[in-house]
Design a protein around this motif. Structure first.
Motif, PDB file in Angstrom:
ATOM      1  N   VAL A  64      -6.537   9.990   4.705  1.00 42.06           N
ATOM      2  CA  VAL A  64      -7.600   9.391   4.000  1.00 42.06           C
ATOM      3  C   VAL A  64      -8.302   8.247   5.044  1.00 42.06           C
ATOM      4  N   GLY A  65      -7.906   8.404   6.177  1.00 41.91           N
ATOM      5  CA  GLY A  65      -8.389   7.516   7.360  1.00 41.91           C
ATOM      6  C   GLY A  65      -7.763   6.104   7.436  1.00 41.91           C
ATOM      7  N   LEU A  66      -6.741   5.765   7.093  1.00 40.38           N
ATOM      8  CA  LEU A  66      -5.915   4.678   7.118  1.00 40.38           C
ATOM      9  C   LEU A  66      -4.938   4.764   8.075  1.00 40.38           C
ATOM     10  N   LYS A  67      -4.396   3.617   8.705  1.00 37.75           N
ATOM     11  CA  LYS A  67      -3.388   3.485   9.664  1.00 37.75           C
ATOM     12  C   LYS A  67      -2.343   3.441   8.976  1.00 37.75           C
ATOM     13  N   GLN A  68      -0.935   4.034   9.782  1.00 33.85           N
ATOM     14  CA  GLN A  68       0.217   3.830   9.285  1.00 33.85           C
ATOM     15  C   GLN A  68       0.683   2.151   9.079  1.00 33.85           C
ATOM     16  N   SER A  69       0.082   1.503   9.976  1.00 37.08           N
ATOM     17  CA  SER A  69       0.506   0.006   9.688  1.00 37.08           C
ATOM     18  C   SER A  69      -0.226  -0.604   8.278  1.00 37.08           C
ATOM     19  N   ASP A  93     -18.059   9.047   1.379  1.00 33.24           N
ATOM     20  CA  ASP A  93     -18.463  10.292   0.923  1.00 33.24           C
ATOM     21  C   ASP A  93     -18.216  11.530   1.835  1.00 33.24           C
ATOM     22  N   ALA A  94     -18.313  11.481   3.222  1.00 33.65           N
ATOM     23  CA  ALA A  94     -18.049  12.401   4.189  1.00 33.65           C
ATOM     24  C   ALA A  94     -16.398  12.823   4.050  1.00 33.65           C
ATOM     25  N   LEU A  95     -15.526  11.690   3.504  1.00 34.12           N
ATOM     26  CA  LEU A  95     -14.032  11.925   3.513  1.00 34.12           C
ATOM     27  C   LEU A  95     -13.955  12.881   2.156  1.00 34.12           C
ATOM     28  N   ILE A  96     -14.537  12.619   1.014  1.00 35.59           N
ATOM     29  CA  ILE A  96     -14.547  13.506   0.051  1.00 35.59           C
ATOM     30  C   ILE A  96     -14.792  14.591   0.169  1.00 35.59           C
ATOM     31  N   VAL A  97     -15.878  15.034   0.954  1.00 37.09           N
ATOM     32  CA  VAL A  97     -16.354  16.697   1.250  1.00 37.09           C
ATOM     33  C   VAL A  97     -15.149  17.272   2.076  1.00 37.09           C
ATOM     34  N   LYS A  98     -14.854  16.357   3.135  1.00 32.48           N
ATOM     35  CA  LYS A  98     -13.734  16.921   4.064  1.00 32.48           C
ATOM     36  C   LYS A  98     -12.358  17.308   3.083  1.00 32.48           C
ATOM     37  N   LEU A  99     -12.115  16.436   2.381  1.00 31.57           N
ATOM     38  CA  LEU A  99     -10.592  16.768   1.467  1.00 31.57           C
ATOM     39  C   LEU A  99     -10.805  17.744   0.258  1.00 31.57           C
ATOM     40  N   ARG A 100     -12.002  17.959   0.038  1.00 30.32           N
ATOM     41  CA  ARG A 100     -12.218  19.064  -0.908  1.00 30.32           C
ATOM     42  C   ARG A 100     -12.227  20.425  -0.017  1.00 30.32           C
ATOM     43  N   ASP A 101     -12.790  20.260   1.208  1.00 28.40           N
ATOM     44  CA  ASP A 101     -12.731  21.502   1.795  1.00 28.40           C
ATOM     45  C   ASP A 101     -11.367  22.027   2.382  1.00 28.40           C
ATOM     46  N   ASN A 102     -10.606  20.781   3.104  1.00 28.18           N
ATOM     47  CA  ASN A 102      -9.410  21.067   3.597  1.00 28.18           C
ATOM     48  C   ASN A 102      -8.250  21.387   2.504  1.00 28.18           C
ATOM     49  N   GLY A 133     -13.043  -1.157   1.166  1.00 29.27           N
ATOM     50  CA  GLY A 133     -12.794   0.155   1.492  1.00 29.27           C
ATOM     51  C   GLY A 133     -11.515   0.690   1.571  1.00 29.27           C
ATOM     52  N   MET A 134     -10.603  -0.133   2.189  1.00 26.40           N
ATOM     53  CA  MET A 134      -9.203   0.107   2.424  1.00 26.40           C
ATOM     54  C   MET A 134      -8.556   0.435   0.710  1.00 26.40           C
ATOM     55  N   LYS A 135      -8.896  -0.370  -0.076  1.00 30.70           N
ATOM     56  CA  LYS A 135      -8.424  -0.483  -1.345  1.00 30.70           C
ATOM     57  C   LYS A 135      -8.881   1.180  -1.994  1.00 30.70           C
ATOM     58  N   LYS A 136     -10.221   1.353  -1.948  1.00 28.43           N
ATOM     59  CA  LYS A 136     -10.474   2.609  -2.225  1.00 28.43           C
ATOM     60  C   LYS A 136      -9.839   3.936  -1.352  1.00 28.43           C
ATOM     61  N   LYS A 137      -9.576   3.768  -0.164  1.00 29.03           N
ATOM     62  CA  LYS A 137      -8.807   4.802   0.319  1.00 29.03           C
ATOM     63  C   LYS A 137      -7.435   4.940   0.011  1.00 29.03           C
ATOM     64  N   ALA A 138      -6.797   3.670  -0.115  1.00 37.27           N
ATOM     65  CA  ALA A 138      -5.484   3.694  -0.622  1.00 37.27           C
ATOM     66  C   ALA A 138      -5.443   4.376  -2.261  1.00 37.27           C
ATOM     67  N   GLY A 139      -6.106   4.131  -2.964  1.00 36.70           N
ATOM     68  CA  GLY A 139      -6.535   4.476  -4.470  1.00 36.70           C
ATOM     69  C   GLY A 139      -6.486   6.079  -4.256  1.00 36.70           C
ATOM     70  N   LEU A 148       0.871  -1.325  -0.002  1.00 34.41           N
ATOM     71  CA  LEU A 148      -0.059   0.091  -0.007  1.00 34.41           C
ATOM     72  C   LEU A 148       0.897   1.140   0.093  1.00 34.41           C
ATOM     73  N   ARG A 149       1.996   1.377   0.880  1.00 33.06           N
ATOM     74  CA  ARG A 149       2.823   2.729   0.900  1.00 33.06           C
ATOM     75  C   ARG A 149       3.355   2.509  -0.499  1.00 33.06           C
ATOM     76  N   ASP A 150       3.978   1.505  -1.053  1.00 33.01           N
ATOM     77  CA  ASP A 150       4.767   1.579  -2.274  1.00 33.01           C
ATOM     78  C   ASP A 150       3.735   2.091  -3.385  1.00 33.01           C
ATOM     79  N   ASN A 151       2.464   1.887  -3.294  1.00 34.23           N
ATOM     80  CA  ASN A 151       1.263   2.305  -4.341  1.00 34.23           C
ATOM     81  C   ASN A 151       1.329   3.653  -4.451  1.00 34.23           C
ATOM     82  N   ILE A 152       1.253   4.195  -3.036  1.00 33.45           N
ATOM     83  CA  ILE A 152       0.896   5.411  -2.899  1.00 33.45           C
ATOM     84  C   ILE A 152       2.290   6.284  -3.352  1.00 33.45           C
ATOM     85  N   ALA A 153       3.280   5.879  -2.903  1.00 34.02           N
ATOM     86  CA  ALA A 153       4.797   6.506  -3.295  1.00 34.02           C
ATOM     87  C   ALA A 153       4.857   6.522  -4.688  1.00 34.02           C
TER      88      ALA A 153
END
Length: 251
Positions: free
Chosen positions: A128-133, A181-190, A145-151, A98-103
């Motif tokens: 995106v609400g994932l844990k470092q582990s 959905d709540a995460l998308i709105v939060k990220l848009r705002d922040n 859900g984790m795959k969506k957040k990783a993407g 997951l970490r290498d995918n994001i990087a």
């Protein structure tokens, strides 16, 4: 608000099948913009054309001031770094953690040090609400859900100003859908993002979008806010939103 994307007279043809026949729409900076329509209406096709994964037969698409029809290679590369894309499946590389995918975009397109890349990846994992582990896990070990957040984290890793989402809540359970959905709105705002989202989830439409376009019978039959959707003349709109024509209300 200024337009961040403009589509004019777009025509898309696959062999002998016309998908779009004169599409026009305007997406404003800072809004979450939904693209809706029945299955096969060309929603994802339109998104793919916006991100230069395929070309329309004719018409123009302007994104962040660039005309995609005659864009130079150098400008196209620069433009791609100003947007992020979350595909329906997440499109994670199965052989990478997951970490290498994001990087990966940072490794491929920047000269940042490993320490800086690690710091950025840690931040994107957290927002995106994932844990470092979770960063050590591989796609096969992740829930939907984790795959969506990783993407999503990967799509944000280059700090884009524009985010494209293709059916981002597809396959998720209702609780995960609401959280996403709540995460998308939060990220848009922040993060001061502009978001273009293809969706078929009615609750997601209500919970997230500011404006929407309805594709029906190869054209845009409605563009605007939800509050005026009852003015649209479309069988799809009436069935999807269950509009009571006598009262003009969305049920």
């Amino acid at each position: 608000m200024s337009n961040i994307i403009e589509v004019r007279d777009l025509r898309t043809v696959f062999e002998d099948r016309i998908v779009h026949d004169g599409l026009n729409l305007n997406i404003k900076k800072g809004e979450i913009y939904g693209i809706l329509g029945s299955s096969g209406a060309g929603k994802t096709t339109l998104l793919r054309e916006m991100v230069m994964l395929q070309e329309p037969q004719s018409g123009t698409i302007n994104v962040l001031g660039y005309n995609l029809k005659n864009i130079k290679y150098e400008d196209a590369q620069k433009l791609r770094q100003q947007w992020g894309v979350l595909f329906q499946s997440g499109a994670l590389f199965s052989s990478l953690s997951l970490r290498d995918n994001i990087a990966l975009p940072l490794v491929e397109y920047t000269d940042l040090s490993k320490a800086m890349i690690d710091e950025i990846v840690e931040f994107k994992i957290s927002i995106v609400g994932l844990k470092q582990s979770d960063g050590a896990l591989y796609p096969s070990q992740l829930s939907g859900g984790m795959k969506k957040k990783a993407g999503l984290a990967r799509s944000l890793v280059m700090d884009p100003e524009l985010l494209f989402l293709d059916e981002p809540t597809s396959g998720l359970d209702p609780i995960s859908v609401r959280e996403f959905d709540a995460l998308i709105v939060k990220l848009r705002d922040n993060l001061n993002l502009s978001v273009v989202m293809v969706s078929h989830d009615l609750q997601s439409v209500y919970d997230t979008i500011d404006s929407l376009a309805i594709i029906d019978n190869k054209k845009i039959v409605y563009e605007g806010s939800l509050k005026n959707i009852s003015n649209a003349k479309s069988d799809f709109v009436e069935s999807f939103f269950k509009i009571d024509n006598k009262e003009g209300l969305i049920l």
